[in-house]
Design a protein around this motif. Structure first.
Motif, PDB file in Angstrom:
ATOM      1  N   ASP A 229       0.839  -1.196   0.000  1.00  0.00           N
ATOM      2  CA  ASP A 229       0.000   0.000   0.000  1.00  0.00           C
ATOM      3  C   ASP A 229       0.871   1.241   0.000  1.00  0.00           C
ATOM      4  O   ASP A 229       1.904   1.297   0.681  1.00  0.00           O
ATOM      5  CB  ASP A 229      -0.916   0.017   1.230  1.00  0.00           C
ATOM      6  CG  ASP A 229      -1.973  -1.071   1.177  1.00  0.00           C
ATOM      7  OD1 ASP A 229      -3.060  -0.808   0.635  1.00  0.00           O
ATOM      8  OD2 ASP A 229      -1.701  -2.183   1.667  1.00  0.00           O
ATOM      9  N   ALA A 231       0.689   5.545   0.401  1.00  0.00           N
ATOM     10  CA  ALA A 231      -0.069   6.731   0.793  1.00  0.00           C
ATOM     11  C   ALA A 231       0.765   7.969   0.511  1.00  0.00           C
ATOM     12  O   ALA A 231       1.931   8.044   0.909  1.00  0.00           O
ATOM     13  CB  ALA A 231      -0.432   6.670   2.274  1.00  0.00           C
ATOM     14  N   GLU A 243      -4.893  13.244   1.486  1.00  0.00           N
ATOM     15  CA  GLU A 243      -4.147  12.002   1.281  1.00  0.00           C
ATOM     16  C   GLU A 243      -4.774  11.168   0.177  1.00  0.00           C
ATOM     17  O   GLU A 243      -5.997  10.984   0.133  1.00  0.00           O
ATOM     18  CB  GLU A 243      -4.109  11.190   2.578  1.00  0.00           C
ATOM     19  CG  GLU A 243      -3.312   9.896   2.455  1.00  0.00           C
ATOM     20  CD  GLU A 243      -3.406   9.038   3.712  1.00  0.00           C
ATOM     21  OE1 GLU A 243      -2.415   8.979   4.461  1.00  0.00           O
ATOM     22  OE2 GLU A 243      -4.476   8.437   3.932  1.00  0.00           O
ATOM     23  N   THR A 245      -4.388   7.270  -1.570  1.00  0.00           N
ATOM     24  CA  THR A 245      -3.857   5.945  -1.272  1.00  0.00           C
ATOM     25  C   THR A 245      -4.134   4.992  -2.419  1.00  0.00           C
ATOM     26  O   THR A 245      -5.107   5.143  -3.171  1.00  0.00           O
ATOM     27  CB  THR A 245      -4.489   5.370   0.010  1.00  0.00           C
ATOM     28  OG1 THR A 245      -5.919   5.304  -0.148  1.00  0.00           O
ATOM     29  CG2 THR A 245      -4.171   6.232   1.214  1.00  0.00           C
TER      30      THR A 245
END
Length: 689
Positions: A229, A231, A243, A245
């Motif tokens: 992942d 971000a 943000e 992601t």
């Protein structure tokens, strides 16, 4: 064997890193290093205690015993009241107080990942790697309306932090784990931050072979999974975060209790989030997020096993299912002198489709067919009124408009035309609660009492998985009513320097409880039907922790769940038995030692061949007790080594909530529960910079 070599390599890395002369880098006249920057309130997590009324919060990166969790459901079992429907080594389905499925609102980074398998082989927690998250928060019972509809049993949130950086900063964290039965995990979490923003990468890989039970018999349970992942955050000032992601993942898992294995658990996740706080006036903060999560899951009987010529599927077969879920939430918080209020709106749209094929990988040549669509739009408000010092009233209201559409032409195993093809059903759902909390004057005691009600739309597995609906209806889609839960939660917390104790109890009435029944034999196994019954539930949990000195900690928890089918006057199925945990810990800030005894009572209150889409009562279960030990050493503020042995006495036992062993792996036709792992040793190195 590549996997065996990988395991030996991981163990060698752990050992080498553990032996590094890390103290040599510290000057002789320097102050002693502070304890490692992890939250070491528990060196190894064996149980969690509430941080406030009905709310549990823990750091899922901490080492856990039994052997550190490979999925979200496994980690939840450290919280009293939780268990899981077991089906082998990984991807168990979480159960809280005997309640299962969408009665639990399961969120990761405030987004829903409901999974695609019609029998929940890929339940939402199978896509969660606990160590890549910063916090786990659980609210038990229908005692919040902030995080989505339903949630009659509770709300579970795995979350990652969003940080502000005043100067260029690099943060690194990770872990290596090696253990019995080829267990081999790696985790990396890296962040670079500065005043304009940050970038964070979280990744993990987890691998295991089949384990052996206490009798030395192999249990089909191997898995291999990975996640990554990213971000990217923009922080133009100290009160603003924007943000973005993105995440991917995949894996495979072998199941001793299923007719197929999971050969693909592909995940694609995207999100965007805005937070603004410390606004002028009464409006304190706003937050909004949108997400897209897609689960692309493949089940087959040939990738991780050989087709059984005498079984229900004698030839290679595969099924590919996909569920794409888009949603979002916006909320604002107002702070007053005595009243705080959070209000907002959330929405979700989910599409499910499938394809299948006979023969190896022939499903890839088949077209996709959409079989279900779901939509939900909800509004909510929750507030706290501080009536006077030490007294609080917390209340919330929620309304949802839910819609489900049946796109199937021939549902279930029967192959007949679908009488509800193209039909939609729309429901208006209501939920609310009110809770009073009181801190006793001059006493370290808080007590609370809360009454909550929620109405739940039947989920995908209740509308589309059963072969038959209630008697006299066309099918489950047309006949299953919404489920309504009204529950009273009460409890007491006591906190002193050397003692913590808490008790929480609940009693509820569930109207139109959705119940599965199994019987007969279809082309793919037992036939299932679903109907509504009225039910009663009650139970509770208690815990105590005693700290006679700065180094020693003794603790214990007890959890009990009870349910009754009021219509039939029988037990409600899939109720976990009484469970107790006793723990002992010693920690001098460098060395640590711990022990855990887990004792589970027998369970004879059953409803044979009844349960949920995943599990059914197979018969009475025997009680058991296991013993585990762990030890740890902190080299400095950067590194901690932990070792553990679970099931020290190599007991042969099985959990009550379980799947029956599948004939493909030699299990008999009469239902036999899958045994748990025998003696298991593990070693884990945590690093943080």
């Amino acid at each position: 064997m590549p996997r065996a070599r990988s395991t030996r390599l991981s163990l060698a890395i752990v050992t080498a890193l553990a032996c590094l002369p890390v103290h040599a880098e510290v000057p002789a006249d320097a102050a002693p290093a502070a304890p490692a920057p992890f939250d070491f309130q528990q060196v190894v997590v064996t149980s969690a205690r509430p941080v406030s009324a009905l709310t549990f919060e823990t750091d899922p990166r901490l080492p856990r015993q039994p052997v550190p969790a490979s999925d979200g459901a496994d980690y939840l079992k450290t919280i009293p009241g939780f268990t899981a429907i077991r089906n082998g080594g990984t991807n168990g389905d979480p159960v809280l107080r005997g309640m299962f499925g969408s009665r639990l609102n399961l969120l990761s980074n405030d987004g829903a990942m409901p999974g695609a398998c019609p029998s929940r082989m890929d339940n939402p927690m199978s896509y969660v790697s606990p160590e890549t998250y910063d916090s786990l928060v659980v609210v038990k019972g229908p005692q919040t309306v902030l995080w989505g509809p339903g949630a009659s049993a509770g709300t579970v949130r795995f979350s990652r932090d969003r940080e502000q950086f005043d100067e260029p900063t690099v943060k690194l964290a990770g872990s290596l784990l090696g253990g019995s039965f080829g267990r081999n995990d790696q985790v990396l979490d890296a962040t670079f931050g500065a005043q304009p923003g940050y970038a964070r990468i979280s990744a993990n890989r987890s691998d295991s072979d089949d384990y052996r039970d206490g009798n030395g018999n192999a249990v089909a349970s191997e898995w291999n999974k990975w996640n990554a992942d990213l971000a990217l955050g923009w922080t133009p000032d100290a009160d603003t975060v924007l943000e973005a992601t993105a995440g991917v993942g995949d894996g495979e898992a072998r199941y001793a209790g299923r007719g197929m294995d999971g050969s693909q658990f592909k995940r694609d996740s995207y999100g965007l989030r805005l937070e603004k706080k410390n606004l002028p006036g009464a409006l304190d903060s706003i937050e909004a997020n949108v997400f897209y999560n897609r689960a692309d899951h493949v089940m087959d009987n040939y990738s991780l096993r050989r087709p059984n010529p005498d079984g229900a599927m004698p030839m290679p077969m595969a099924s590919n299912v996909e569920r794409a879920t888009t949603g979002g939430r916006a909320a604002a918080t107002w702070l007053g002198d005595s009243v705080d209020v959070t209000a907002g709106v959330d929405a979700q749209d989910s599409r499910h489709r499938r394809r299948s094929g006979h023969g190896r990988n022939t499903y890839q040549l088949q077209p996709w067919t959409v079989d279900a669509r779901f939509r939900n739009l909800g509004v909510f408000a929750e507030g706290t009124w501080r009536a006077e010092a030490g007294k609080r009233v917390i209340a919330g209201l929620r309304a949802d408009r839910a819609r489900a559409t049946d796109e199937r032409t021939t549902p279930g195993k029967m192959g007949r035309p679908n009488p509800t093809a193209g039909s939609s059903r729309t429901e208006t759902l209501s939920a609310g609660f009110i809770r009073f909390e009181r801190d006793l004057v001059d006493q370290p005691v808080t007590w609370y009492a809360g009454l909550g009600h929620t109405e739940r739309m039947p989920d995908y597995w209740e509308l589309f998985s059963p072969d038959m609906g209630p008697v006299g209806t066309a099918n489950a889609f047309a006949g299953v009513a919404t489920e309504k839960t009204t529950q009273l939660d009460v409890g007491v917390q006591y906190r002193r320097k050397t003692w913590d104790a808490w008790v929480s109890a609940y009693a509820g009435r569930v109207d139109d409880f959705i119940l599965f029944r199994y019987g007969g034999a279809g082309m793919m196994g037992p036939m299932s039907s679903v109907s509504n019954v009225d039910a009663r539930i009650h139970g509770g949990e208690l815990g105590v922790e005693y700290r006679p000195s700065a180094q020693w900690t003794l603790g214990g928890t007890l959890a009990h769940s009870w349910g009754k089918n009021r219509d039939a006057g029988t037990a409600l199925p899939q109720m976990p038995p009484l469970e107790a945990r006793l723990s002992l810990g010693w920690d001098d800030s460098q060395w640590s030692f711990g022990a855990l005894v887990r004792a589970v009572a027998s369970q004879d209150r059953i409803a044979l061949a009844q349960g949920s889409v995943v599990g059914q009562d197979l018969g009475p279960s025997a009680g058991f007790a296991t013993f585990a030990v762990n030890g740890g050493y902190r080299f400095n503020s950067l590194a901690q080594l932990t070792v553990g042995v679970d099931n020290v006495f190599d007991r042969t036992y099985s959990e009550h909530l379980n799947l029956a062993g599948n004939a493909d792996f030699g299990y008999p036709a009469d239902p036999v529960r899958i045994n748990e792992p025998g003696r298991t040793a593990w070693v884990k190195l945590n690093l943080k910079y």
